[in-house]
Design a protein around this motif. Structure first.
Motif, PDB file in Angstrom:
ATOM      1  N   TYR A  29     -60.712 -59.650 -17.280  1.00 11.52           N
ATOM      2  CA  TYR A  29     -61.765 -60.069 -19.137  1.00 11.52           C
ATOM      3  C   TYR A  29     -62.518 -59.608 -19.337  1.00 11.52           C
ATOM      4  O   TYR A  29     -62.438 -58.976 -20.443  1.00 11.52           O
ATOM      5  CB  TYR A  29     -61.318 -61.390 -18.420  1.00 11.52           C
TER       6      TYR A  29
ATOM      7  N   GLN B 243     -61.589 -58.042 -30.461  1.00  9.58           N
ATOM      8  CA  GLN B 243     -61.165 -58.977 -30.234  1.00  9.58           C
ATOM      9  C   GLN B 243     -60.724 -58.857 -31.786  1.00  9.58           C
ATOM     10  O   GLN B 243     -61.819 -59.705 -32.586  1.00  9.58           O
ATOM     11  CB  GLN B 243     -61.120 -60.011 -29.398  1.00  9.58           C
TER      12      GLN B 243
ATOM     13  N   TYR C 159     -58.362 -72.130 -17.060  1.00 10.95           N
ATOM     14  CA  TYR C 159     -58.855 -72.595 -16.709  1.00 10.95           C
ATOM     15  C   TYR C 159     -59.890 -73.306 -15.914  1.00 10.95           C
ATOM     16  O   TYR C 159     -58.710 -73.834 -15.138  1.00 10.95           O
ATOM     17  CB  TYR C 159     -58.477 -74.125 -18.081  1.00 10.95           C
TER      18      TYR C 159
ATOM     19  N   ARG D 215     -58.373 -61.527 -34.483  1.00  7.95           N
ATOM     20  CA  ARG D 215     -57.787 -62.829 -34.463  1.00  7.95           C
ATOM     21  C   ARG D 215     -56.993 -62.931 -35.779  1.00  7.95           C
ATOM     22  O   ARG D 215     -57.881 -62.780 -36.859  1.00  7.95           O
ATOM     23  CB  ARG D 215     -58.237 -63.489 -33.925  1.00  7.95           C
TER      24      ARG D 215
ATOM     25  N   GLU E  50     -58.123 -68.750 -33.157  1.00  7.70           N
ATOM     26  CA  GLU E  50     -57.224 -67.690 -32.466  1.00  7.70           C
ATOM     27  C   GLU E  50     -55.812 -68.130 -32.159  1.00  7.70           C
ATOM     28  O   GLU E  50     -55.354 -69.456 -32.720  1.00  7.70           O
ATOM     29  CB  GLU E  50     -58.119 -68.442 -30.761  1.00  7.70           C
ATOM     30  N   HIS E  51     -54.625 -67.526 -31.350  1.00  2.87           N
ATOM     31  CA  HIS E  51     -53.191 -67.414 -31.722  1.00  2.87           C
ATOM     32  C   HIS E  51     -53.177 -67.658 -33.544  1.00  2.87           C
ATOM     33  O   HIS E  51     -52.035 -68.378 -33.565  1.00  2.87           O
ATOM     34  CB  HIS E  51     -52.725 -69.033 -31.530  1.00  2.87           C
TER      35      HIS E  51
ATOM     36  N   PHE F   4     -52.331 -74.337 -26.486  1.00  7.29           N
ATOM     37  CA  PHE F   4     -52.504 -73.302 -25.369  1.00  7.29           C
ATOM     38  C   PHE F   4     -53.829 -74.439 -24.758  1.00  7.29           C
ATOM     39  O   PHE F   4     -53.801 -75.562 -23.355  1.00  7.29           O
ATOM     40  CB  PHE F   4     -53.346 -72.058 -25.253  1.00  7.29           C
TER      41      PHE F   4
HETATM   42  C1  CIR Z   1     -55.161 -68.618 -23.068  1.00 10.29           C
HETATM   43  O1  CIR Z   1     -54.578 -68.242 -22.145  1.00 10.29           O
HETATM   44  O2  CIR Z   1     -53.904 -67.481 -24.117  1.00 10.29           O
HETATM   45  C2  CIR Z   1     -55.448 -69.220 -24.252  1.00 10.29           C
HETATM   46  N1  CIR Z   1     -55.318 -70.271 -22.705  1.00 10.29           N
HETATM   47  C3  CIR Z   1     -57.083 -69.438 -24.999  1.00 10.29           C
HETATM   48  C4  CIR Z   1     -57.923 -68.444 -23.832  1.00 10.29           C
HETATM   49  C5  CIR Z   1     -59.094 -67.664 -25.172  1.00 10.29           C
HETATM   50  N2  CIR Z   1     -58.867 -66.500 -25.120  1.00 10.29           N
HETATM   51  C6  CIR Z   1     -59.542 -65.503 -25.541  1.00 10.29           C
HETATM   52  O3  CIR Z   1     -59.266 -64.453 -25.443  1.00 10.29           O
HETATM   53  N3  CIR Z   1     -60.658 -65.596 -25.700  1.00 10.29           N
END
Ligand code: CIR
Ligand code: ADP
Length: 349
Positions: free
Chosen positions: A83, A300, A62, A302, A307-308, A188
């Motif tokens: 990315y 992507q 981050y 999810r 997310e996750h 995270f």
């Molecule tokens: C990670 O690295 O998996 C977390 N810090 C979230 C990252 C954001 N992920 C994304 O694909 N936008």
């Protein structure tokens, strides 16, 4: 709190780690960056803490604050290019397309597959750092400034602000289950200081029918969100663009010439836009080539609680993966093309 050397040793020792952080933070780069500080007091340790403590991160890094994108560019640029699939860190000027003549409509007129559609952007105040360098007073001040601007919104965007500290657990749970509200359950984000001083400074603004919402002090200072049931991406996108324009009249957001809008996570830079559908794809999602189809269209997948999280009942959250190096209009049309393809694959299999 673990210092930079300890964190770096952790990620070096994590053999099963495939994050972009691990890939791009070489020993040489780490040594160059370990003693640097941003204008906001941010360090490389602040940037990598989450990725080192969570070796299953996808990204793993981050930005401690907007200045980190300059001071720690050596590693952040490499992560960003990887990315967003760009070979140079560069971003076009914002272009939302001709919103009154959009070539974007309902992605699922039958209403059989798409449960709901959501488009969001992140925005950061240009005078504040990101969670690792924020103090409680900053969070409170930032909430005040944000809410003042939100209260000026007009028309279908007019609504009210609800601070988390005044909300009952029952209401919080209901809003979260209904996909409107965030919580503090993402490990995270937690490891990146994202929940420090929780729930101070956090809250949600929404319009009367909850089709426009704004999260205050979740991962980003502001997340502007437009969403509704069904697949009418055109309506959802147009409402969001209106909100962005109205908010920009009131607030100054952090931007960088070659990066567009700045966000806490480098995956969100540029347009900061994630356009998603919750879509029923029980057949396609079981196919071995599901992931490669998503990759092919820069999508992507999810789970449906963010997310996750995991899918429930064959419903997935499908969105554009890239947010940088393309315009807002290109990001939303990239998602539209991909979702059309997903629908074609689901209905023909
Ligand atoms: C990670 O690295 O998996 C977390 N810090 C979230 C990252 C954001 N992920 C994304 O694909 N936008
Ligand atoms: P973001 O980074 O865009 O905020 P998350 O994956 O953390 O995304 O999701 C935030 C919330 O938004 C979750 O509750 C998720 O279920 C909800 N959400 C995302 N896309 C949609 C959609 N198309 N329809 C309804 N809810 C959605």
């Amino acid at each position: 709190m673990a210092d930079g050397d300890e964190l770096f040793a952790l990620i070096q020792g994590a053999k099963d780690c495939h994050s972009l952080l691990k890939k791009h933070l070489t020993k040489e780069r780490y040594e160059k960056l370990k003693n640097l500080k941003t204008k906001f007091g941010g360090t490389i340790a602040d940037c990598i803490r989450s990725g080192c403590k969570n070796p299953d991160s996808g990204v793993g890094i981050y930005a401690s604050d907007p200045d980190a994108y300059t001071v720690f560019a050596e590693v952040l640029d490499a992560v960003i290019m990887d990315y967003h699939k760009i070979d140079k860190v560069t971003h076009p000027v914002p272009d939302f397309g001709d919103v009154n003549n959009l070539n974007i409509g309902d992605l699922d007129p039958s209403g059989n597959l798409i449960v709901s559609t959501r488009v969001r952007v992140g925005r950061s105040h240009d005078s504040f750092g990101f969670p690792p360098v924020l103090k409680k007073e900053d969070r409170v001040k930032m909430e005040q400034v944000s809410v003042e601007a939100l209260k000026s919104l007009e028309g279908e965007l007019a609504g009210s602000y609800y601070p988390l500290s005044n909300m009952t657990p029952e209401v919080q749970k209901q809003l979260t289950d209904d996909h409107f509200l965030f919580n503090d359950s993402d490990r995270f984000l937690k490891a990146a200081s994202g929940y420090d001083d929780w729930p101070t400074g956090r809250g949600i603004y929404f319009s009367a029918n909850k089709t426009f919402l704004c999260w205050v002090n979740e991962e980003d200072h502001l997340r502007l969100i437009s969403m509704q049931k069904g697949g009418n991406l055109g309506e959802v996108y147009k409402r969001l663009v209106n909100a962005i324009h109205q908010m920009e009249k009131k607030l100054k957001f952090a931007k960088k010439d070659n990066m567009g809008y700045l966000t806490f996570c480098p995956s969100n830079l540029g347009t900061t836009m994630r356009a998603s559908v919750h879509i029923k794809i029980p057949k396609l999602s079981q196919r071995p080539d599901f992931k490669s189809i998503c990759d092919k269209y820069n999508l992507q997948a999810r789970g449906i609680h963010g997310e996750h999280t995991e899918s429930v009942g064959g419903v997935y959250d499908i969105s554009n993966k890239r947010r940088m190096g393309l315009t807002e209009y290109e990001a939303v049309t990239e998602m539209m093309r991909g979702v059309n393809e997903i629908i074609r694959e689901e209905t023909s299999s």
